[in-house]
Design an enzyme around this catalytic site. Sequence first.
Site, PDB file in Angstrom:
ATOM      1  CB  CYS A 258      -0.622  -0.181   1.549  1.00 59.17           C
ATOM      2  SG  CYS A 258      -1.688   1.600   1.298  1.00 59.17           S
TER       3      CYS A 258
ATOM      4  CB  CYS B 197      -3.000   3.320  -5.975  1.00 61.59           C
ATOM      5  SG  CYS B 197      -4.546   2.693  -4.449  1.00 61.59           S
TER       6      CYS B 197
HETATM    7  N1  DGL Z   1      -4.182   1.177  -1.624  1.00 61.86           N
HETATM    8  C1  DGL Z   1      -3.694   1.904  -1.329  1.00 61.86           C
HETATM    9  C2  DGL Z   1      -2.632   2.644  -1.811  1.00 61.86           C
HETATM   10  O1  DGL Z   1      -1.526   1.509  -2.981  1.00 61.86           O
HETATM   11  C3  DGL Z   1      -4.779   2.644  -0.383  1.00 61.86           C
HETATM   12  C4  DGL Z   1      -5.846   2.436  -1.002  1.00 61.86           C
HETATM   13  C5  DGL Z   1      -6.557   3.450   0.064  1.00 61.86           C
HETATM   14  O2  DGL Z   1      -7.281   2.993   1.247  1.00 61.86           O
HETATM   15  O3  DGL Z   1      -7.041   4.587   0.105  1.00 61.86           O
HETATM   16  O4  DGL Z   1      -2.348   3.928  -1.244  1.00 61.86           O
END
Ligand code: DGL
Length: 289
Positions: free
Chosen positions: A76, A189
């Site tokens: 993440c 993301c």
């Molecule tokens: N998958 C996440 C990232 O790479 C976060 C998405 C979220 O929870 O806002 O930032």
Amino acid sequence: MVELASAPIGVFDSGLGGLSVLTHLQRRLPFERYIYLADTLHVPYGSRSEAEIRELTLQAVAWLHSQGCKLIVIACNSASAHGLQAARRRYPQVPIVGLVPALKPAVMQSMTKQVAVLATPATLHGYLLNEVIEQVAKPQQVTVHKYSFNSLVPWVELGMPNHHPAVTDLDHLLSELQDKKVDQLVLGCTHFPFFKAYLAQLIDELMTRQAMRKVALIDSGDAIAKRVYDLLEQANQLASHKERPRLQFYATANLPTTEQAATRLLQRFLPELGIDFFTLCVTQHRAVN
Ligand code: DGL
């Protein structure tokens, strides 16, 4: 040593986005045992404060550590931006791999010197990305355009249904990229690689109508899988299972919906992967809403 080799790899995300990283891990390291933790009780992280993201990340890493993981991937960008350093400080004995948007290759490949990063507000403000902008993009005179849409993470969490505000937002993004002469778009993301093929198809259609120039789509999934492989190989901790173990998938809330969406997202990439779904009850200090 042998004991650690057969220990699981922990993969954590606020929700389902980290599964895009897991597909790359599974390709390079198919015989490893994986425990995936989706903090669906608190998703999305991207619009939370730095302190909240750090606290949630530390809680998730603590749980994966308690499961005996030999390596943890914070799959993440938002959690890495605000929790990676704190997690590494708290668990110095476990290798923790984090994510930062793949801006370096985008800067190197850009012919127009205009690149864009599509990410959450937390990642766009975070230290990790802005350090790369200062150290890599600026010296190359490359302009970095930052974009964020609130619709995108919830769209992926739902398994990307056809009708959703995200579809209009992505159309809007593409016309912005055209106006700014951007030729590299970084998907910053981990939720976003799930719509990479959809975006690429939109770009191709617009190019055929000569309404758009080519935009390359870049993400860090494979680079992370390679890093994990290298770390485990150097430490002599690669697993020697003969078959692909089933994925242990834990979600902190909404298990039936999450299970459906996760199955739908993974089907295209890893149709043969067996998954066991569990709810992880979090009570005490994790409720930071
Ligand atoms: N998958 C996440 C990232 O790479 C976060 C998405 C979220 O929870 O806002 O930032």
